[in-house]
Design a protein around this motif. Structure first.
Motif, PDB file in Angstrom:
ATOM      1  N   ALA A   1       0.836  -1.205   0.000  1.00 35.52           N
ATOM      2  CA  ALA A   1       0.000   0.000   0.000  1.00 35.52           C
ATOM      3  C   ALA A   1       0.870   1.253   0.000  1.00 35.52           C
ATOM      4  O   ALA A   1       0.575   2.226  -0.704  1.00 35.52           O
ATOM      5  N   ASP A   2       1.941   1.225   0.766  1.00 38.45           N
ATOM      6  CA  ASP A   2       2.852   2.375   0.800  1.00 38.45           C
ATOM      7  C   ASP A   2       3.487   2.609  -0.564  1.00 38.45           C
ATOM      8  O   ASP A   2       3.610   3.757  -1.026  1.00 38.45           O
ATOM      9  N   ALA A   3       3.902   1.534  -1.218  1.00 38.65           N
ATOM     10  CA  ALA A   3       4.515   1.659  -2.546  1.00 38.65           C
ATOM     11  C   ALA A   3       3.508   2.211  -3.554  1.00 38.65           C
ATOM     12  O   ALA A   3       3.841   3.084  -4.375  1.00 38.65           O
TER      13      ALA A   3
ATOM     14  N   GLN B   1       1.776   6.726  -7.150  1.00 32.57           N
ATOM     15  CA  GLN B   1       0.730   7.557  -7.750  1.00 32.57           C
ATOM     16  C   GLN B   1       1.318   8.721  -8.546  1.00 32.57           C
ATOM     17  O   GLN B   1       0.718   9.171  -9.522  1.00 32.57           O
ATOM     18  N   HIS B   2       2.475   9.204  -8.119  1.00 31.97           N
ATOM     19  CA  HIS B   2       3.099  10.349  -8.774  1.00 31.97           C
ATOM     20  C   HIS B   2       4.455   9.993  -9.367  1.00 31.97           C
ATOM     21  O   HIS B   2       5.365  10.814  -9.393  1.00 31.97           O
ATOM     22  N   ARG B   3       4.562   8.753  -9.840  1.00 32.18           N
ATOM     23  CA  ARG B   3       5.735   8.312 -10.583  1.00 32.18           C
ATOM     24  C   ARG B   3       5.281   7.812 -11.956  1.00 32.18           C
ATOM     25  O   ARG B   3       4.140   7.375 -12.137  1.00 32.18           O
TER      26      ARG B   3
ATOM     27  N   LEU C   1       7.596 -12.277 -16.293  1.00 38.45           N
ATOM     28  CA  LEU C   1       7.163 -10.890 -16.220  1.00 38.45           C
ATOM     29  C   LEU C   1       7.045 -10.326 -17.640  1.00 38.45           C
ATOM     30  O   LEU C   1       7.254 -11.047 -18.609  1.00 38.45           O
ATOM     31  N   ALA C   2       6.700  -9.052 -17.730  1.00 41.58           N
ATOM     32  CA  ALA C   2       6.454  -8.427 -19.036  1.00 41.58           C
ATOM     33  C   ALA C   2       7.675  -8.576 -19.939  1.00 41.58           C
ATOM     34  O   ALA C   2       8.747  -8.055 -19.636  1.00 41.58           O
ATOM     35  N   HIS C   3       7.492  -9.269 -21.045  1.00 43.88           N
ATOM     36  CA  HIS C   3       8.594  -9.557 -21.963  1.00 43.88           C
ATOM     37  C   HIS C   3       9.167  -8.284 -22.566  1.00 43.88           C
ATOM     38  O   HIS C   3      10.386  -8.156 -22.744  1.00 43.88           O
ATOM     39  N   ASP C   4       8.297  -7.332 -22.885  1.00 41.05           N
ATOM     40  CA  ASP C   4       8.737  -6.151 -23.635  1.00 41.05           C
ATOM     41  C   ASP C   4       9.140  -4.970 -22.760  1.00 41.05           C
ATOM     42  O   ASP C   4       9.320  -3.859 -23.269  1.00 41.05           O
ATOM     43  N   CYS C   5       9.272  -5.206 -21.471  1.00 42.18           N
ATOM     44  CA  CYS C   5       9.772  -4.146 -20.584  1.00 42.18           C
ATOM     45  C   CYS C   5      10.612  -4.780 -19.474  1.00 42.18           C
ATOM     46  O   CYS C   5      10.124  -4.997 -18.367  1.00 42.18           O
ATOM     47  N   PRO C   6      11.863  -5.048 -19.750  1.00 42.93           N
ATOM     48  CA  PRO C   6      12.729  -5.715 -18.755  1.00 42.93           C
ATOM     49  C   PRO C   6      12.892  -4.919 -17.464  1.00 42.93           C
ATOM     50  O   PRO C   6      13.148  -5.508 -16.405  1.00 42.93           O
ATOM     51  N   LYS C   7      12.762  -3.595 -17.526  1.00 44.11           N
ATOM     52  CA  LYS C   7      12.955  -2.772 -16.335  1.00 44.11           C
ATOM     53  C   LYS C   7      11.654  -2.491 -15.582  1.00 44.11           C
ATOM     54  O   LYS C   7      11.676  -1.819 -14.551  1.00 44.11           O
ATOM     55  N   CYS C   8      10.546  -2.975 -16.081  1.00 43.64           N
ATOM     56  CA  CYS C   8       9.272  -2.765 -15.393  1.00 43.64           C
ATOM     57  C   CYS C   8       9.130  -3.752 -14.243  1.00 43.64           C
ATOM     58  O   CYS C   8       9.720  -4.835 -14.248  1.00 43.64           O
ATOM     59  N   HIS C   9       8.330  -3.381 -13.264  1.00 42.42           N
ATOM     60  CA  HIS C   9       8.082  -4.276 -12.133  1.00 42.42           C
ATOM     61  C   HIS C   9       6.706  -3.999 -11.557  1.00 42.42           C
ATOM     62  O   HIS C   9       5.993  -3.074 -11.992  1.00 42.42           O
ATOM     63  N   SER C  10       6.314  -4.763 -10.569  1.00 41.76           N
ATOM     64  CA  SER C  10       5.020  -4.616  -9.930  1.00 41.76           C
ATOM     65  C   SER C  10       4.877  -3.229  -9.311  1.00 41.76           C
ATOM     66  O   SER C  10       5.823  -2.655  -8.781  1.00 41.76           O
ATOM     67  N   LEU C  11       3.657  -2.703  -9.358  1.00 42.77           N
ATOM     68  CA  LEU C  11       3.372  -1.414  -8.727  1.00 42.77           C
ATOM     69  C   LEU C  11       3.353  -1.514  -7.208  1.00 42.77           C
ATOM     70  O   LEU C  11       3.228  -0.490  -6.520  1.00 42.77           O
ATOM     71  N   PHE C  12       3.501  -2.719  -6.675  1.00 44.62           N
ATOM     72  CA  PHE C  12       3.601  -2.902  -5.227  1.00 44.62           C
ATOM     73  C   PHE C  12       5.027  -2.692  -4.724  1.00 44.62           C
ATOM     74  O   PHE C  12       5.311  -2.879  -3.535  1.00 44.62           O
ATOM     75  N   TYR C  13       5.929  -2.343  -5.640  1.00 46.18           N
ATOM     76  CA  TYR C  13       7.284  -1.933  -5.275  1.00 46.18           C
ATOM     77  C   TYR C  13       7.467  -0.487  -5.720  1.00 46.18           C
ATOM     78  O   TYR C  13       6.975  -0.102  -6.789  1.00 46.18           O
ATOM     79  N   PRO C  14       8.187   0.329  -4.954  1.00 46.41           N
ATOM     80  CA  PRO C  14       8.364   1.737  -5.345  1.00 46.41           C
ATOM     81  C   PRO C  14       9.078   1.869  -6.686  1.00 46.41           C
ATOM     82  O   PRO C  14      10.050   1.180  -6.961  1.00 46.41           O
ATOM     83  N   ILE C  15       8.558   2.768  -7.511  1.00 45.61           N
ATOM     84  CA  ILE C  15       9.171   3.064  -8.803  1.00 45.61           C
ATOM     85  C   ILE C  15      10.294   4.069  -8.602  1.00 45.61           C
ATOM     86  O   ILE C  15      10.151   5.029  -7.837  1.00 45.61           O
ATOM     87  N   ASP C  16      11.405   3.840  -9.259  1.00 43.50           N
ATOM     88  CA  ASP C  16      12.555   4.733  -9.170  1.00 43.50           C
ATOM     89  C   ASP C  16      12.160   6.150  -9.580  1.00 43.50           C
ATOM     90  O   ASP C  16      11.552   6.361 -10.627  1.00 43.50           O
TER      91      ASP C  16
ATOM     92  N   ALA D   1      10.225   2.448 -18.947  1.00 45.12           N
ATOM     93  CA  ALA D   1       8.874   1.898 -18.841  1.00 45.12           C
ATOM     94  C   ALA D   1       8.350   1.408 -20.185  1.00 45.12           C
ATOM     95  O   ALA D   1       7.164   1.103 -20.319  1.00 45.12           O
ATOM     96  N   ALA D   2       9.250   1.307 -21.182  1.00 39.23           N
ATOM     97  CA  ALA D   2       8.895   0.848 -22.532  1.00 39.23           C
ATOM     98  C   ALA D   2       7.848   1.743 -23.183  1.00 39.23           C
ATOM     99  O   ALA D   2       6.978   1.288 -23.927  1.00 39.23           O
ATOM    100  N   ILE D   3       7.943   3.042 -22.906  1.00 36.53           N
ATOM    101  CA  ILE D   3       7.078   4.036 -23.543  1.00 36.53           C
ATOM    102  C   ILE D   3       7.892   4.711 -24.633  1.00 36.53           C
ATOM    103  O   ILE D   3       8.921   5.331 -24.357  1.00 36.53           O
ATOM    104  N   SER D   4       7.459   4.595 -25.866  1.00 39.01           N
ATOM    105  CA  SER D   4       8.226   5.171 -26.980  1.00 39.01           C
ATOM    106  C   SER D   4       8.148   6.693 -26.966  1.00 39.01           C
ATOM    107  O   SER D   4       7.275   7.293 -26.324  1.00 39.01           O
ATOM    108  N   GLU D   5       9.061   7.315 -27.695  1.00 37.88           N
ATOM    109  CA  GLU D   5       9.135   8.778 -27.744  1.00 37.88           C
ATOM    110  C   GLU D   5       7.808   9.404 -28.162  1.00 37.88           C
ATOM    111  O   GLU D   5       7.393  10.442 -27.638  1.00 37.88           O
ATOM    112  N   HIS D   6       7.108   8.767 -29.091  1.00 41.66           N
ATOM    113  CA  HIS D   6       5.871   9.345 -29.624  1.00 41.66           C
ATOM    114  C   HIS D   6       4.775   9.441 -28.560  1.00 41.66           C
ATOM    115  O   HIS D   6       3.884  10.296 -28.651  1.00 41.66           O
TER     116      HIS D   6
END
Length: 671
Positions: free
Chosen positions: A474-476, A481-483, A509-524, A532-537
């Motif tokens: 819950a804390d993570a 929410q703002h990451r 885990l997600a094949h196309d985002c090696p650096k992604c992880h569960s939202l139950f862990y704090p995001i850097d 986060a595998a979000i393209s420039e566009h």
């Protein structure tokens, strides 16, 4: 405590009281208290009728004008996503909330009620209503149903089976999953008194398993999706729903950024961890039959772990896995709604409201109501008995018009209140989300259009027991929410939830985002879009500055050349016309977060966005490109270019989902 002590010992008692009141008001309205974390021990208890009355009195513009000023959804050193007020002056010039419309005021002549004792449905005929409709208590009424079964080869329905006549209290056989009902005057079969349709959540007994000690409670997961709804628009068009989603236990992922253009890639990322191109390379070609049947969707892992699964989606012609796609041959989930919706659409009278692009009513019910009723029955049947997962997705009222959700605000709230009353929020993790924001329409002309399109709503609810058992999760989630986050993080969160009950089993885990992880862990906090595998566009982290210099007009024509080359390379040029520039809406240059730029500055190569209209059918496009100011060369992946107005009537000569975005068919060319 301190105020009381101060007042008790003060010679200026009334002055002290007023001072305490002022301090309390300032404290309660400070931003840090407005966004204060939910207390883990807080239990929500709201009278449904009082809550509904309170919701109905909301002035949606006033409530946002009174909120503390929020400048950013996300604000870190490497990502700043600006907050967009939902009621800006330019939008309010044309935004008008819609009025809810019912399909019929008729009472149900036949009701299908679930009997808890027999674990079966029974059909009850309202004989008083029948007498009223027939104008006589002596005239007999005949009622029959036609069973609806699934046609696997085409992911549709078979022709209705022979009539089965029934009488009062008829017990529906367990194998019947859906039916069409017709009642008529016995002496005159052409006098149909009423027709109706039902899809059933027939009870499935739990399979007996060897006794074992459960170390972790498995939470159910219920996902409610509304197509084309940004986090800006949910505030604007559904203030009552939004207020509900601000309640205890709810977390809004304000940095949630889409990863693909339309529904298909965004839901694929959530449900499988793959994007379409990667899926084709590593699993199978999703345009080919049987591919989806062997795809590693999350529901397969859930079923293996003992979850019951359900999937229901409205607007059958544009269903996520069926629009210019082969759909499923094998039924994907334990409960699957598509065959019934197709039959209802074909066999019942349908109606579109004056503002609707898609069917609003099927028979006497809203198209969306069939989906939410199915979800409500599914959760009622099993929520207190075993872990379940369900996806209930609607697009009929939101896909083509950003303002249409305002028509459904109260209606959807009533379902959410029903789910609360039924105990769904006591047992389940609930995800209320979208795939993307509006992608075309008048709202795309606003300065906020780029963010409107790329920032879908994402709310996650954690039940009290889950927050108490896993306070670190819950804390993570509160921090996140703002990451910056993406669809792949949500996929990994679903995997994480699944593994809580099976901690020893490793799942991919997600094949196309090696650096992604569960939202139950704090995001850097230093996370960038590429992480986060979000393209420039689609990335909303860094600002762009609008250019007015003449040299910026060289970019759009180069983009059009790439589109024409793309159509030629895919052998579509014999069907599609060559595109030519009409005019440029705007061109913007990507800015660094830590430096200014002046238009006279010469930057050899950087990223630009350009929005332009072509001569052919006034088609609008929005492209993110790498442009070299010296060589006058543009680098762009054509398949990331967005079409920002409707192409439904422009590309009828193609059955290729991506090609449709860029093709203006010769036979569809308008003068």
């Amino acid at each position: 405590m301190y105020c009381g002590s101060f007042v008790a010992h003060s010679h200026f008692k009334w002055l002290a009281i007023w001072l305490c009141i002022v301090l309390l008001i300032i404290y309660m309205h400070s931003p840090e208290n407005f966004y204060k974390p939910t207390k883990l021990m807080y239990k929500q208890s709201v009278n449904k009728n009082v809550f509904k009355n309170e919701m109905e009195s909301i002035d949606e513009v006033a409530i946002f004008n009174k909120r503390p000023v929020q400048k950013y959804y996300v604000k870190t050193k490497v990502c700043k996503i600006p907050y967009i007020p939902p009621f800006t002056e330019d939008l309010m010039k044309f935004y008008k909330p819609k009025t809810f419309e019912t399909c019929s005021n008729e009472t149900d002549l036949v009701q299908a009620n679930f009997d808890e004792d027999s674990k079966s449905y029974r059909l009850y005929i309202n004989e008083t209503l029948a007498a009223q409709k027939l104008n006589s208590t002596e005239v007999k009424l005949n009622c029959y149903y036609e069973e609806i079964t699934r046609y696997a080869e085409h992911d549709s329905y078979n022709d209705p089976l022979p009539r089965i006549y029934f009488s009062q209290g008829y017990e529906v056989p367990l194998h019947v999953q859906g039916m069409m009902i017709h009642c008529y005057e016995a002496a005159n079969e052409t006098n149909i008194v009423q027709s109706d349709a039902y899809a059933f959540i027939q009870y499935k007994p739990m399979a007996e398993k060897p006794q074992k000690v459960e170390t972790n409670r498995q939470p159910s997961v219920i996902m409610f999706g509304i197509d084309s709804t940004s986090r800006i628009n949910v505030r604007r068009t559904m203030p009552q729903v939004f207020k509900f989603l601000r309640g205890p236990g709810w977390y809004e992922m304000q940095g949630y950024n889409k990863v693909g253009d339309n529904t298909f890639p965004n839901l694929m990322a959530i449900l499988s961890g793959y994007l379409p191109d990667s899926a084709k390379a590593h699993v199978c070609d999703t345009s080919e039959k049987y591919c989806f049947d062997r795809f590693p969707f999350i529901w397969k892992h859930l079923k293996a772990a003992g979850y019951l699964t359900a999937y229901a989606e409205d607007s059958w012609s544009i269903n996520t896995f069926n629009y210019v796609k082969p759909g499923f041959v094998e039924q994907p989930t334990d409960y699957y709604f598509r065959p019934f919706l197709r039959a209802f659409d074909a066999k019942l009278d349908t109606w579109k409201c004056a503002e609707c692009s898609w069917t609003y009513c099927m028979g006497r019910r809203l198209q969306t109501s069939y989906i939410y009723d199915y979800g409500r029955d599914f959760t009622r049947r099993y929520i207190k008995e075993r872990p379940i997962w369900g996806l209930f997705w609607t697009s009929s009222f939101s896909h083509d018009d950003y303002s249409m959700p305002s028509k459904m605000d109260k209606h959807i709230l009533e379902y959410l209140l029903d789910f609360k009353k039924d105990g769904v929020l006591d047992e389940s993790i609930v995800i209320f989300f979208s795939d993307h924001g509006a992608r075309y329409g008048r709202i795309m002309d606003l300065d906020s259009a780029f963010l409107e399109e790329r920032l879908p709503m994402m709310f996650i609810y954690l039940p009290t027991w889950f927050r108490e058992q896993y306070p670190e999760f819950a804390d993570a989630l509160y921090i996140n929410q703002h990451r910056l986050s993406s669809n792949f993080d949500l996929h990994n969160t679903l995997i994480h939830i699944l593994q809580l009950g099976r901690p020893s089993e490793a799942l991919p885990l997600a094949h196309d985002c090696p650096k992604c992880h569960s939202l139950f862990y704090p995001i850097d906090e230093q996370r960038r879009c590429v992480d986060a595998a979000i393209s420039e566009h689609y990335c909303t982290c860094e600002p762009y500055k609008r250019l007015h210099a003449k040299w910026a007009d060289r970019i759009a024509p180069r983009v059009i050349e790439h589109i024409n080359d793309y159509l030629w390379a895919r052998n579509f040029s014999s069907l599609c016309v060559n595109l030519t520039l009409h005019y440029i809406h705007k061109t913007e240059m990507k800015m660094s977060l830590d430096r200014d730029f002046f238009e006279n500055d010469i930057i050899e190569e950087t990223v630009y966005r350009t929005k332009f209209k072509v001569m052919q059918n006034s088609a609008d496009f929005y492209a993110t490109v790498l442009y070299n100011n010296v060589t006058d060369q543009v680098t762009v992946d054509v398949e990331t270019i967005s079409r920002t107005n409707s192409y439904d009537k422009d590309s009828t000569c193609l059955n290729d989902k991506l090609g449709k975005l860029y093709c203006i068919c010769m036979k569809d060319l308008r003068s």
